[in-house]
Design a protein around this motif. Structure first.
Motif: not given
Lengths: 521, 476
Positions: B45, B256, B266
């Motif tokens: 992320f 992801n 994810s």
């Protein structure tokens, strides 16, 4: 976010508790735990570990109890003992000897003296062989000359050679004037002097030379000899007519330690054995003037003991040997069965020994010679009992029950003895007044093991499990108690009507567990 | 015995007093796209910013408390006089057979990152303290009610404990592999300060129902570092903070994928690593390797006939039991893996600013691996407010309603998340409660400005004719 955070904190704050008001926590767990266990064997029941009791078994594990005592135990040193001895002699010159000395300038004088030992107790010693001892000789002279003393003890020999030494003094000096000899392995022949016994001769030769100034009758030479710490390997002679009375000896019959002389206890074939071991070369007479059984409330004489009891001594060709004689009292030649049935705690005996009871004889001793008279009570555990009662009182103080609400006791008994028993435990105050009892009257009857008729041994254990609940009131009673009294009644199978055998592999297993509800604050 | 109950009360009291600001999992954080710290949960992320940095010590503070067994109100009650009392029986009645208490406190000391091209590099220094305590209902019943009710059964005392206080120094590389796939990895150096963990089946006590003979078995070891009674003698901050020899490493990895325009997937694996504990180590262990320790009570014959005093006998008995349980104490160094975690998420993109989805979380505890799950709806109001609402099952506790808020402003953001927002308000009745909050500096790239020559000129202004037909329409 600030508003949200403020709200959270405020709400949390509203829910705050005042921990100062928190009460002490209480807790009432119920705990189950084993209190005591015991696997009692015959040895435990007769207190074999702490009373001199021996349990013996035959190949079938049949048990016999032995209680041992020692009526007479006498060794050689009690009969013949050589005390330390001292001998002194002083030599001065007479006029003729002075004339000869002053004319010739030297003189030699010979003389013989007799040393007498004192063994005491009307004892006449012929000879002895030393195991240890010391001879010390000291020469002192004020002659203004050189003085030499040669001495010889012709009857004190080692390996056939007599003991001899020389000592010197010069003008009264103390050089070379002392002699010390270890007498180990020296043989004293005490019969060669004119006295015939207890004495030994010493031959002295006094030599005077190198005169420094005139010697007068006032001058003298002294000789001092000491015999000390004489210990013998063998001693021969006549040791007199003497008598020894020994202190009373007791045999503790521990099987009756806690008995109350209640009910019957019959042993089919008890024995009281006397074992005499003698290695002293002296004619002896041994008697047992007293043999009594004692209980807490009674005394009973034991009959059938011969007087004197047979005793044999080793002859002159048996020096060092031990002669053994014995005899036994049993249910045919004494009242022993009745004595055991009375459940005595002790058997008391007293022994007397007399030397040379018929007069003069030839005696000898070695350093290891001894006379012992051992008494053994032998109780083969074959018999019967009816309501044989034991009782014991024990101090008791237990305050750990203070927080106990209820108490449950579980008792589990497993018995392979062919004996049925009833047990009661009584809690009492300081005046032995009962406060409570553990069991209901007659409740605990430990069943006897069941005997297999083919083998005659117990094959099935008698078992009993019991539960008792103590409420708070009963617990308070226990808390106040100061003593516990244990009462037990035992009978052999069939109410004691027939004899049974006790084997050493029989056991009485007792387990007591407790479950307690406890208040904890 | 009195001291035992006090210790238990203190322990429970301590545990129950923790919940002020304690948080559960980071479920609510997982889908907050604009919060840079969600990178902690999945290194893949990243956020749309060229430079970001946490405000030192306040960028991310997280504390966590979960107790699957009972709540504060289950244990502490008020009587008629408004006095507090411990209702342990009630607390025990609320327990499941297997229960776990999880507490965690973490704080970012340093947090910053750079975004260049397809890559993002993030650096963090984070202080963490994690403690898990697993216990069974039967163990608590055994300890509280005693073994009286366990006749013929085995009471098992098998508390599982796993706790560490360490500092994590991490560097994270996040890369956009393709237009729709990004991956990340974080390499961590771990500096250990305190540790405790248990191993083994515990202690069993069987009570014979016939005579209450006790049979004890033990197979248990407690590994500790830095918490023995002498650990804080001659304490100095320098030695404590940087000179301990408890070194370790760790790795976090994540992926992801935007599977379609509407579906985002994810997954991450966290805390793969271990610490070698070498400083102030004490290991306590007990093993009944020669079979059970049997206690039948006091041997009457020995007690009466061996000449001991009762005190000496009982002292000998205690020594014998101590030897039989083979209680050992050693200072051997040891290695211990940090408890691993795994997150997996699936989102459905509803619109430009909204999505909904599910997150699964696996976490190791001393007794088992716990599966938690979370469903959420996340959206935004323009660019300044990002919010999320969620429902979670955490540590076997249901009914946890969470919320998150992110306030964005020029150059920074403030955020607040909680997986059980009601539990924060009413923590006394909550099994799960807590929050994570922080403040970040965020600097985005300036949007490329349009050249002046391309801007519309006054003459080019088109008049909106409204409903008036254009000349072209009229011609037709």
């Amino acid at each position: 976010m600030g508003i949200l955070g403020f709200t959270m904190v405020s709400l949390n704050s509203c829910q705050k508790d005042d921990f100062s008001t928190l009460k002490d926590p209480t807790w009432s767990p119920e705990l189950a735990f084993p209190l005591v266990y015991s696997e009692l064997t015959l040895s435990d029941l007769v207190h074999a570990d702490n009373s001199g009791t021996t349990v013996t078994t035959d190949p079938d594990q049949f048990a016999t109890l032995y209680y041992e005592g020692n009526t007479i135990n006498i060794d050689a040193s009690s009969i013949v003992n050589i005390p330390d001895q001292g001998f002194n002699s002083s030599i001065s010159l007479n006029s003729a000897q002075l004339l000869a000395l002053n004319t010739l300038g030297a003189l030699s004088i010979q003389e013989t003296q007799t040393i007498t030992l004192d063994p005491g107790q009307n004892t006449n010693l012929d000879s002895l062989l030393c195991k240890a001892g010391q001879l010390q000789f000291e020469l002192d002279s004020d002659f203004p000359a050189t003085v030499q003393v040669d001495f010889e003890l012709p009857n004190l020999t080692r390996n056939g050679y007599p003991l001899n030494y020389s000592a010197f003094t010069t003008n009264g000096s103390s050089t070379n004037n002392t002699i010390s000899e270890d007498l180990a392995n020296y043989k004293f022949d005490l019969t060669k002097s004119n006295q015939g016994v207890n004495s030994i001769d010493i031959n002295l030769t006094l030599s005077i030379t190198d005169i420094q100034s005139p010697i007068t009758t006032q001058h003298s030479t002294s000789l001092e000899m000491k015999l000390s710490a004489i210990d013998y390997q063998t001693v021969f002679g006549y040791f007199g007519q003497r008598s020894f009375l020994y202190e009373r000896d007791s045999v503790h019959v521990s099987i009756f330690e806690n008995s109350t002389n209640f009910g019957s206890f019959i042993i089919a074939d008890p024995k009281l054995n006397f074992l005499i071991n003698n290695s002293m070369g002296i004619p002896l007479e041994v008697t047992i003037p007293e043999a009594n059984a004692f209980g807490t409330t009674f005394q009973q004489p034991i009959s059938g003991i011969p007087s004197p009891i047979p005793t044999v001594s080793p002859g002159i060709n048996e020096i060092g040997a031990t002669k053994t004689t014995d005899f036994a009292l049993n249910n045919t030649n004494s009242n022993l069965t009745a004595v055991i049935s009375s459940q005595p705690n002790y058997i008391f005996t007293q022994g007397r020994m007399s030397l040379n009871p018929v007069g003069q004889s030839f005696n000898f001793l070695t350093d290891e010679s001894a006379l012992t008279v051992d008494v053994t009570m032998e109780i083969p555990l074959y018999g019967s009992a009816t309501n044989f009662r034991v009782k014991d009182t024990l101090p008791f103080s237990y305050d750990d029950l203070d927080n106990v609400n209820t108490l449950e006791l579980k008792t589990s008994v497993s018995n392979t003895f062919p004996i049925e028993a009833a047990v009661q435990i009584i809690f009492t105050d300081e005046n032995f007044q009962p406060l409570d009892s553990l069991f209901l009257p007659g409740e605990v009857t430990v069943p006897a093991g069941i005997i297999d008729p083919e083998t005659g041994k117990v094959s099935i254990a008698g078992v009993q499990d019991l539960e008792h609940i103590f409420n708070r009131n009963r617990i308070k009673g226990i808390l106040n108690s100061k003593h516990i009294i244990v009462n037990g009644y035992a009978s052999t199978v069939d109410a004691g009507s027939s004899n049974v055998k006790i084997y050493t592999d029989y056991t009485l297993n007792v387990k007591i567990g407790a479950k307690a509800k406890i208040n904890v604050k | 015995m009195k001291s035992t109950i006090i210790y238990i009360s203190l322990f429970l009291g301590l545990v129950l007093n923790l919940p002020f600001n304690l948080d559960a999992q980071d479920f609510q954080m997982y889908n907050m796209n604009q919060v840079v710290q969600r990178n902690k949960l999945n290194p893949a992320f990243s956020i749309d910013a060229s430079v970001f940095a946490g405000f030192p010590l306040t960028s991310s503070t997280m504390v966590s408390y979960q107790n699957s067994g009972f709540t504060y109100s289950d244990l502490l009650k008020k009587d008629a006089t408004d006095s507090l009392y411990l209702d342990i029986e009630n607390a025990i009645s609320k327990m499941d057979q297997q229960n776990n208490i999880h507490t965690e406190i973490s704080n970012d000391i340093v947090w910053f990152g750079l975004n260049f091209g397809k890559n993002t590099i993030t650096v963090n220094v984070t202080d963490k303290a994690v403690l898990d305590f697993s216990y069974t209902k039967s163990m608590m019943e055994f300890l509280y009610y005693g073994n009286g009710g366990f006749n013929g059964n085995t009471g098992n005392i098998n508390p599982g404990i796993e706790g560490s206080h360490y500092r994590e120094h991490g560097i994270t590389w996040t890369r956009k592999l393709k237009k729709n796939i990004s991956a990340g990895i974080r390499i961590k150096y771990l500096y250990g300060m305190e540790h405790i963990h248990s191993e083994g089946a515990g202690a069993n006590l069987y009570t014979d129902p016939n005579d209450y003979t006790l049979y004890g078995y033990s197979d248990y070891a407690l590994f500790t570092a830095g918490i023995s009674e002498n650990s804080f003698d001659d304490f100095s901050a320098g030695n404590y903070l940087i000179k301990k020899k408890n070194h370790g490493y760790g790795v976090d990895v994540g992926l992801n994928i935007n599977a379609t325009e509407k579906v985002e997937l994810s997954v991450s694996m966290l805390d793969i690593g271990q610490i070698s504990w070498k400083d102030e180590v004490v290991i306590y262990s007990t093993h009944t390797t020669d079979g059970p320790v049997v206690y039948q009570g006091i041997d009457l014959d020995e007690f009466i006939n061996n000449g001991y005093s009762s005190e000496a006998y009982l002292e000998n008995l205690g020594d014998s039991l101590y030897e039989a349980f083979d209680i050992q104490e050693s200072t051997d160094t040891f290695k211990r893996a940090i408890p691993k975690q795994m997150y997996a998420g699936a989102n459905y993109i509803i619109g430009e600013k909204s999505k909904t989805g599910i997150v699964l979380h696996l976490r190791e505890t001393p007794s088992k691996t716990v599966l938690n799950y979370h469903v959420h709806y996340t959206s935004a109001i323009k660019d300044w407010l990002n919010f999320s609402l969620g429902y979670s099952s955490i540590n076997n506790s249901q009914g946890n309603v969470g919320a998150s808020l992110v306030f964005n402003f020029k150059g920074g953001q403030m955020y607040f998340t909680s997986d059980n927002i009601l539990g924060m308000i009413n923590y006394k009745n909550a099994n799960v409660t807590g929050f994570r909050a922080g403040f970040n500096f965020i600097f985005k790239k300036k949007e490329e400005s349009t050249p002046k020559e391309l801007l519309p000129q006054t003459n080019d202004i088109t008049v909106d004719h409204g409903n008036i037909p254009t000349p072209e329409v009229l011609e037709k």
